[in-house]
Design an enzyme around this catalytic site. Structure first.
Site, short mmCIF file in Angstrom:
data_model
loop_
_atom_site.label_atom_id
_atom_site.label_comp_id
_atom_site.label_asym_id
_atom_site.label_seq_id
_atom_site.Cartn_x
_atom_site.Cartn_y
_atom_site.Cartn_z
N ILE A 74 30.21 -58.16 18.79
CA ILE A 74 29.00 -57.68 18.11
C ILE A 74 28.85 -56.16 18.23
O ILE A 74 28.36 -55.51 17.30
CB ILE A 74 27.73 -58.43 18.59
CG1 ILE A 74 26.59 -58.23 17.59
CG2 ILE A 74 27.29 -58.00 19.98
CD1 ILE A 74 26.87 -58.74 16.20
N SER A 111 33.08 -50.12 29.21
CA SER A 111 34.00 -51.12 28.70
C SER A 111 35.19 -51.27 29.63
O SER A 111 35.59 -50.31 30.29
CB SER A 111 34.48 -50.71 27.30
OG SER A 111 35.32 -51.71 26.77
N LYS A 141 20.54 -60.63 21.85
CA LYS A 141 20.05 -61.98 22.09
C LYS A 141 21.18 -62.82 22.67
O LYS A 141 22.35 -62.46 22.45
CB LYS A 141 19.51 -62.61 20.81
CG LYS A 141 20.39 -62.52 19.58
CD LYS A 141 21.72 -63.19 19.53
CE LYS A 141 21.74 -64.68 19.77
NZ LYS A 141 23.13 -65.25 19.45
N ASP A 193 23.83 -70.72 21.34
CA ASP A 193 23.99 -69.27 21.11
C ASP A 193 23.72 -68.95 19.63
O ASP A 193 22.88 -68.09 19.34
CB ASP A 193 25.37 -68.78 21.56
CG ASP A 193 25.54 -67.30 21.28
OD1 ASP A 193 25.08 -66.48 22.09
OD2 ASP A 193 26.09 -66.95 20.21
P1 NAP Z 1 32.14 -60.81 23.28
O1 NAP Z 1 32.98 -60.53 22.08
O2 NAP Z 1 32.66 -61.73 24.31
O3 NAP Z 1 31.77 -59.40 23.90
C1 NAP Z 1 30.99 -59.25 25.05
C2 NAP Z 1 31.48 -58.01 25.79
O4 NAP Z 1 30.65 -57.81 26.93
C3 NAP Z 1 32.90 -58.13 26.34
O5 NAP Z 1 33.87 -57.78 25.39
C4 NAP Z 1 32.87 -57.19 27.52
O6 NAP Z 1 33.00 -55.84 27.06
C5 NAP Z 1 31.45 -57.33 28.01
N1 NAP Z 1 31.39 -58.34 29.09
C6 NAP Z 1 31.86 -59.58 29.08
N2 NAP Z 1 31.62 -60.19 30.25
C7 NAP Z 1 30.98 -59.29 31.00
C8 NAP Z 1 30.47 -59.31 32.31
N3 NAP Z 1 30.57 -60.39 33.08
N4 NAP Z 1 29.88 -58.20 32.79
C9 NAP Z 1 29.77 -57.10 32.01
N5 NAP Z 1 30.24 -57.03 30.73
C10 NAP Z 1 30.83 -58.11 30.25
O7 NAP Z 1 30.72 -61.40 22.85
P2 NAP Z 1 29.87 -61.03 21.55
O8 NAP Z 1 30.15 -62.00 20.48
O9 NAP Z 1 29.97 -59.59 21.24
O10 NAP Z 1 28.43 -61.40 22.10
C11 NAP Z 1 27.71 -60.57 22.98
C12 NAP Z 1 26.23 -60.87 22.81
O11 NAP Z 1 25.88 -60.58 21.46
C13 NAP Z 1 25.91 -62.37 23.02
O12 NAP Z 1 24.70 -62.49 23.72
C14 NAP Z 1 25.80 -62.92 21.61
O13 NAP Z 1 24.88 -63.99 21.52
C15 NAP Z 1 25.28 -61.71 20.85
N6 NAP Z 1 25.62 -61.73 19.42
C16 NAP Z 1 26.89 -62.03 19.01
C17 NAP Z 1 27.17 -62.09 17.63
C18 NAP Z 1 28.56 -62.40 17.10
O14 NAP Z 1 28.74 -62.46 15.88
N7 NAP Z 1 29.56 -62.59 17.92
C19 NAP Z 1 26.16 -61.85 16.70
C20 NAP Z 1 24.90 -61.48 17.15
C21 NAP Z 1 24.65 -61.44 18.52
P3 NAP Z 1 34.40 -55.03 27.16
O15 NAP Z 1 35.39 -55.90 26.47
O16 NAP Z 1 34.09 -53.77 26.46
O17 NAP Z 1 34.64 -54.88 28.62
#
Ligand code: NAP
Length: 316
Positions: free
Chosen positions: A21, A43, A96, A174
């Site tokens: 995201i 990151s 969120k 989620d």
């Molecule tokens: P994601 O691709 O897994 O990315 C989350 C990032 O957070 C990871 O790449 C990592 O960043 C960091 N991270 C992961 N575990 C961590 C930890 N234990 N401590 C600190 N940093 C950590 O997930 P995402 O889809 O972006 O989702 C993140 C949030 O956005 C969620 O709450 C989700 O509900 C929300 N969201 C997602 C979407 C979607 O389309 N995916 C849409 C709207 C909202 P680095 O890789 O940079 O280290």
């Protein structure tokens, strides 16, 4: 600091967590909003964004001069990071779902309020014109039927994300919480969870599907239901039907389009995150915070009341 459009100093912002995201929405929306200037990131991965990159929030907060931070990590770690940022005097934008539990949410809300900083706890699906229009049309009306159908492919939208299957990762809730953020925004009266069937893969901790029945807080016999499913093949469906005594409303495509009695009345492009950053700048200028735990409470209630069953093991 860079000057922005109206000759004010741009808000210097750091982004924590460069996952899906952050890359799809936060970084592009910050880049095109002249009220903000990206100043640093946290990151574990290499990045070529032209700003300093740090391994931990503490390192970033110690080294970079920031007005604000956007936290784009999974929810399980968000509160501790948020408190670190507030202690250092940064305004906050939270993805969120805000926290994995109700008690953490309450604690964060209290600490946010005491901090004197702006905390904008976002629900991106609410930032659609069709959602605002549905809310306007439903104000003061009696809802006779609500049906949420939120069915998407986990393989397509969350490729390889293991955190969603861990406790506190929400599973199908989620995406489902996005639907609930719309429901809690547009319904003229609150709803309670009446019952929930929760279906979990036998090799994972969080649900892959849920069927929910709600009841209206003000009584009555309205039929209020939701289906969340992460196993959807083919066309994805993010739809909410709401009937009143006089009209049938249908929000489709995640809340970007509205049909009233079968006729499309709003069809706007999805600009949720553009709107979120516009709103964040306004909140910082006016010193106001926004936090609303009602979608999270409904998810927690589903987990408390849910009848659980197992299904086939999940395979990526
Ligand atoms: P994601 O691709 O897994 O990315 C989350 C990032 O957070 C990871 O790449 C990592 O960043 C960091 N991270 C992961 N575990 C961590 C930890 N234990 N401590 C600190 N940093 C950590 O997930 P995402 O889809 O972006 O989702 C993140 C949030 O956005 C969620 O709450 C989700 O509900 C929300 N969201 C997602 C979407 C979607 O389309 N995916 C849409 C709207 C909202 P680095 O890789 O940079 O280290």
């Amino acid at each position: 600091a860079r000057k922005c459009g109206r000759d004010q100093v741009a808000i210097s912002i750091g982004v924590i967590g460069l996952g899906k995201i952050a890359q799809d929405q936060h970084l592009p929306c910050i880049a095109k909003n002249s009220d903000f200037k990206l100043a640093a990131v946290v990151s574990s991965r290499p990045s070529d964004l032209g700003v300093p990159s740090f391994k931990t929030p503490a390192e970033m907060l110690a080294s970079a001069k920031l007005d604000a931070v956007a936290i784009c990590t999974p929810p399980s770690v968000r509160r501790n990071i948020a408190l670190e940022c507030l202690t250092k005097g940064a305004h906050l934008l939270l993805e969120k779902p805000p926290t994995p539990t109700i008690s953490e949410f309450a604690d964060l809300k209290a600490k946010a309020s005491a901090s004197g900083k702006v905390v904008f706890q976002t629900w991106h699906s609410r930032f659609n014109k069709a959602v605002a229009e549905a809310k306007r049309l439903l104000a003061g009306q009696k809802v006779t039927r609500l049906h949420v159908s939120w069915k998407e492919s986990v393989w397509q939208w969350h490729p390889g994300q293991e955190w969603i299957w861990e406790p506190g990762g929400f599973g199908v809730f989620d995406p489902g919480i996005n639907a609930l953020s719309i429901v809690t925004e547009i319904m003229p009266e609150p709803v309670f969870v009446d019952s929930a069937d929760i279906i979990t893969p036998s090799n994972r901790f969080t649900p892959i599907a849920a069927n929910i029945k709600f009841r209206a807080a003000n009584g009555g016999d309205a039929c209020l239901t939701a289906e969340f499913d992460w196993r959807q093949k083919g066309e994805q469906s993010w739809n909410i039907d709401i009937d009143t005594a006089s009209h049938k409303l249908k929000l489709t495509h995640g809340g970007t389009r509205l049909l009233v009695d079968g006729f499309e009345t709003v069809a706007a492009p999805s600009e949720e995150y553009e709107e979120i950053y516009t709103r964040f700048a306004e909140l910082i200028k006016t010193g106001k915070s926004e936090m609303d735990g009602s979608p999270l409470e409904l998810v927690a209630d589903c987990m408390m009341l849910g009848r659980r069953s197992d299904t086939d093991p999940f395979v990526w």
